[in-house]
Design an enzyme around this catalytic site. Structure first.
Site, PDB file in Angstrom:
ATOM      1  N   LYS A  65      47.135  38.520  34.408  1.00  8.13           N
ATOM      2  CA  LYS A  65      46.254  39.517  35.015  1.00  8.13           C
ATOM      3  C   LYS A  65      46.381  40.861  34.295  1.00  8.13           C
ATOM      4  CE  LYS A  65      45.215  41.508  39.583  1.00  8.13           C
ATOM      5  NZ  LYS A  65      45.585  41.457  41.018  1.00  8.13           N
ATOM      6  N   SER A 109      41.884  41.574  43.872  1.00  9.13           N
ATOM      7  CA  SER A 109      41.705  42.060  42.520  1.00  9.13           C
ATOM      8  C   SER A 109      42.027  41.020  41.449  1.00  9.13           C
ATOM      9  CB  SER A 109      42.579  43.300  42.303  1.00  9.13           C
ATOM     10  OG  SER A 109      43.959  42.986  42.487  1.00  9.13           O
ATOM     11  N   SER A 135      45.049  39.908  47.359  1.00  9.63           N
ATOM     12  CA  SER A 135      44.398  39.810  46.053  1.00  9.63           C
ATOM     13  C   SER A 135      44.656  38.536  45.275  1.00  9.63           C
ATOM     14  CB  SER A 135      44.795  41.001  45.178  1.00  9.63           C
ATOM     15  OG  SER A 135      44.227  42.190  45.666  1.00  9.63           O
TER      16      SER A 135
END
Length: 465
Positions: A76, A152, A176
């Site tokens: 990520k 996210s 997330s």
């Protein structure tokens, strides 16, 4: 069978047996990433990925059995990666290339993973949708490319669901990992506080943690085994006894609490209700004791304000430490809104807000103290359309992602599992929360539900292209 149809566990086995090479596997995924770039899964592709794969093949040829050796992996874009651009989802940091890996990225690399690239994220991870000014398109669910794959960790979920990665690193501060997994018909695990190290620690209110997004529970456990290694000096660090991937058999009957009340002024979505009811039926059939209980605490105005202040303070802290003042205008409107909110705070309001969050978390823990697991929806409805979050973004995000934040504040493990795909082809997830440091048992329960066919392995169209 195409290479991406193998699970991560099967790919590792095939790599060790020399049935496939890491270079072949990496090239396969790189081609798929290029073919499906419109899904918005990646921010940056690692230009050295094939070289990393070639080195992995040399190690494999020598008998090296590092846990993830040769397996392509996405990290990520909130996690620093040495030599690979890390933007934190912000145009203000579009050219930022760290010199060192974050703690967890370093663990994954040392375990032999080939870093394919950086998966898409919202700016500083502040929203439950993945859209920024770095990538040309938002991360969307491959099941319905006009809808967000949440955030996210939206890019990570998009990549795994579309067959662009076998498994992905992600992180979760209020849902997330879990809500993106739900929008993409995947498994998403938020570990207990301290199992995966956030080193270096920046706050006593540690709610965010890193974890895996995967197609199977076994794959999630394999990745978590590597990530679960606390850094020296970690304030909350602890180690699990043994391997998660080797302990996926549940050995006792569990007592399960459940609710579907959103805690907001929004009614529970019928499909979210269905996800919980059908999971409760499967759990009951497996011999577990499932009981519906009242929601421990609603999203009242005090709690809403505390969460807003908490996010504003966190984002402002990241901006202070990473963004040069002349580049502040490059930040997105919602980020600037959070910065403006932070400017209104004083020490007393920050401390009072954290006290509210602590009372909220304690209320949940007290209410479920007699239970082993809690069952709720993962999100209040299906993936939302692109452009949904206009107007009062905070209110809209809370109404949709209202079920997940309490587990972060309480520091307990939580996992989202696929439930079903509705008549419109939209995925829905179900949320299971365990006891603190009960990560192994929660994963074992998830594996039991997987074996009981709670969900079908139903892939999106891009999987076959």
């Amino acid at each position: 069978m195409s290479l991406h149809e193998l699970t991560a566990a099967q790919q590792i086995e095939a790599l060790r047996a020399k049935e496939i090479s890491s270079r072949e596997l990496t090239a396969h995924y790189l081609a798929r990433v290029e073919r499906h770039s419109g899904l918005g899964a990646f921010v940056t592709i690692n230009e050295n990925a094939l070289d990393e794969a070639a080195r992995a093949d040399e190690r494999l040829a020598g008998g090296d059995r590092a846990a993830l050796l040769g397996l392509p992996l996405g990290i990520k874009d909130l996690a620093a990666t040495a030599g690979i651009r890390t933007t934190l989802g912000s145009a203000a940091l579009a050219d930022r290339v760290p010199q060192e890996d974050s703690w967890t990225a370093g663990l994954l690399r040392r375990a032999g993973a080939v870093v394919l690239g950086k998966t898409n994220t919202s700016e500083f991870g502040a929203t439950c949708y993945t859209e920024n000014d770095v990538t040309p398109s938002p991360a969307v669910t491959p099941y319905a490319p006009t809808r967000y794959s949440s955030g996210s960790s939206g890019g990570a979920a998009t990549a795994v669901a579309a067959g662009l990665l076998p498994v992905a690193h992600a992180s979760d501060g209020a849902g997330s990992i879990r809500t993106p997994a739900a929008t993409c018909h995947l498994v998403g695990m938020k570990p207990s506080r301290g199992l995966v190290s956030p080193a270096p620690a920046t706050s006593f209110l540690l709610a965010s943690t890193e974890g895996p997004i995967a197609r199977t529970v076994e794959d999630a456990a394999l990745l978590l085994d590597v990530m679960a290694s606390p850094a020296p000096g970690d304030l909350y660090g602890w180690r699990n006894e043994g391997s998660f991937a080797s302990a996926l058999t549940l050995r006792r009957r569990l007592k399960v609490a459940m609710w579907t009340d959103s805690g907001t002024d929004e009614d529970t979505d019928p499909q979210a209700e269905l996800a919980v009811r059908r999971t409760a039926e499967v759990l009951t059939a497996l011999g577990h004791d499932v009981r519906e209980i009242p929601l421990p605490w609603r999203w009242d105005r005090h709690m809403r304000r505390a969460v807003t202040h908490w996010f504003a303070y966190q984002v402002a802290d990241v901006v202070r430490n990473t963004v040069a003042p002349p580049r502040i205008p490059l930040l997105r409107p919602y980020t600037r809104h959070l910065l403006a909110t932070n400017e209104t705070l004083n020490v007393q309001s920050v401390v009072a807000g954290q006290a509210t969050l602590a009372r909220y978390a304690s209320a949940f823990l007290a209410a479920v103290d007699d239970y082993d697991v809690v069952l709720t929806p993962t999100s209040n409805g299906p993936p939302v359309p692109i452009g949904h979050y206009t107007g009062d973004e905070a209110d809209l995000m809370l109404k949709w992602s209202c079920y997940t934040p309490w587990a972060n504040l309480a520091g307990v493990p939580a996992i989202s599992l696929p439930s079903h795909v509705d008549g419109d082809g939209l995925p829905h997830g179900v949320h299971l929360v365990g006891r603190a440091r009960g990560d192994a048992e929660l994963l074992a329960l998830a594996a039991q539900l997987e074996s009981a066919a709670l969900w079908d392995e139903l892939h999106p169209p891009s999987w076959h292209q």
